[in-house]
Enzyme design. Sequence first.
Site, short mmCIF file in Angstrom:
data_model
loop_
_atom_site.label_atom_id
_atom_site.label_comp_id
_atom_site.label_asym_id
_atom_site.label_seq_id
_atom_site.Cartn_x
_atom_site.Cartn_y
_atom_site.Cartn_z
N CYS A 68 16.68 11.50 7.71
CA CYS A 68 16.19 11.01 9.01
C CYS A 68 17.39 10.06 9.61
O CYS A 68 17.77 10.14 10.59
CB CYS A 68 15.10 10.12 9.06
SG CYS A 68 15.02 8.97 8.06
N HIS A 224 11.96 4.50 7.18
CA HIS A 224 12.02 5.62 8.14
C HIS A 224 12.50 5.00 9.22
O HIS A 224 12.67 3.87 9.89
CB HIS A 224 10.51 5.97 8.30
CG HIS A 224 10.74 7.28 9.16
ND1 HIS A 224 11.70 8.42 8.98
CD2 HIS A 224 10.04 7.72 10.11
CE1 HIS A 224 11.37 9.64 9.68
NE2 HIS A 224 10.43 9.13 10.49
N ASN A 249 10.45 10.42 16.73
CA ASN A 249 10.61 10.37 15.42
C ASN A 249 10.96 11.76 14.87
O ASN A 249 10.68 12.92 15.19
CB ASN A 249 8.66 10.68 14.83
CG ASN A 249 8.58 10.82 13.41
OD1 ASN A 249 9.50 10.59 12.48
ND2 ASN A 249 7.37 10.89 12.99
#
Length: 643
Positions: A68, A224, A249
């Site tokens: 990510c 994250h 996201n």
Amino acid sequence: MPPPATGLFVDLEFPACVSSLLGRGNTPLTPLCDRITWLRPQEICPSPHLFPENRKDAIGKQGILGDCWFICACSALQKSPSLLHQVFPADQCTWEDQGYTGCFVCRFWRFGRWVEVTIDDRLPCLGHKLCFSHCQDQGAFWLPLLEKAYAKLHGCYEALWAGQVVDALVDLTGGLVERWSLEFAEESFREEMLSRMLDLKDRCAMSCSVLHSKEGSRDLGQFHAFTITDIQHGFTKDGQPLLLFRIHNPWGRSCWEGSWGKSGNKWALMDQTESSRFLSQIQDGEFWVDKEEFFREFNEVAVAFPVIKTDHVQSIWTGSVLSHTQQIYGSWIKGQNAGGSRNNSSFSNNPKYWLRVRKQSEVYLILMQISPRGEIGTSNNMSSRKLQREGSYSMVPIAVGLHLWKVEKRRFNLQKTILTTPVAGTSSHSYDRQLHLRCKLSPGYHLLIPSTFLRDTEGDFLLRVLSIGPITLREITSNPPLEWASNDMMPGTWETQELKGQWKKSNSAGGSRNFPSYHLNPAIPFCVPTNSQLVKFTLRQHNLENSCHAIGFHVYLVPTDGSLSPFSQVPCASCIPHSHSLEVSQICDLAPGQYIVVPSTYLPDQECTFSIFISTLTERKPIQSEETLGQILKEVSVISLMK
């Protein structure tokens, strides 16, 4: 689906097999490898293309790889077309072109230089679908191809499983990135930060991260990263101002059920027109949070400095263009110049640099630590051996710091200076791959010292200086006492030899002591006589100033009994870190005896001719000529070696 064309490029350095997927095999990717197949884009979809027509459809989704941090950093390329073409060069043949070859080139900024990585377009898939990153438009392949090139740069896909957004942003922009901690931030700092973010939101990549989940907010996950895609002002029905952040996201699905989620209860505070305006803007994976939720739920923000079309970085604080850049590579070596932090009495042994500021300027001092086994990318193509050595698995970060002192003149007392308060410095040593200091410096000379926290900690680094005004950065190559400023201050006669040599690829260009080929470098013998006091070495490369190699040298004592190779000993003198200069020099205090001096480039296989001047200071009185020359005659003998 049409079958792939034959005769397409196949990248043998990064093959379509498990070795390109796994490194250590200690991530959740391991059990899936046997099911992964490698397909070219035309085998995945009927009409593949690089970029989508709608810019919003280029937003990235993560897939099953835990990268990510890289996906978020790629938003920097969507903010700047010129930067996108720097990283993903335009005019490459694609599946729609007659000259399609299945070969693509991507560029990354690695440790001071842009390097090219060439790949084929075979991509990991599960069930004929991309299993790693992909775009909102699944027929657009720029992101999965860029991800593959980045994986090759690190050795394998698994090496991207975890990382820092700031590191990927630096690799993609070659610029500066600031990390702002939101925890315990004072209100004044928050307001200044919000002001900066509102001003920069259309020009800069911005990311926010959750480093640890808070009670009641597990929707966002832990460790994250998210992309901040927009920040907007809004109003309630009764005219109260709101500030809302649109967050994406990388999972590609919404994970937030807060007050401003799709079914959140705070939309009722707005009139229907206003709430519809906000809700119509979100795509898959996006959600809105207000200012209070943003500071409560996220732990830090990363903001990349804008890179303008001239490839210069622009300050996010003043808007000034940092048009003057200098950089030098260096090393901390145990027993020589790894002096540790200011807690250690040996701090003054660290590498030292002169920074001359020509006029009052906003200046950024950047210290970037390089993987102990990494390579500084200098060639257009990187071998698989280099890529493996540059992999993140070999990167063991060390705690580093940087301090700066203003000095009134070049001749100064080093020990007294470093006992005073620095003009600028890191508040603590950091394990970050790259750290920087923002300063407003007045004209004059400054002493710059990078250090590790612990003494005798070895490592390589890149020191960069970006400034709005002209600057000069150079290393201090002479060891204490620094009062040895010129030959004229030392009584006696200098006898000088000039020796010429060559670094030749696969023959005599062995690189620095970091490489096993070091022993291939030229070894030049010389003698220090009994009546000598000091020896000065000057190494000059015969190269253009804008294409200098990083050069340096070591001096070894030759054992009298011949039982040991000089290379097996610790050098008795060194001119390091290697410097991108036409000439480097060092004055050494050596005992009488037989020695060799070994000049080298920092990297192996860098070709160039060089001259090295060895000047010995003897106690003989200078010879006075009866002619009216008005100067001391110096004895000079010229010797030519290794042509």
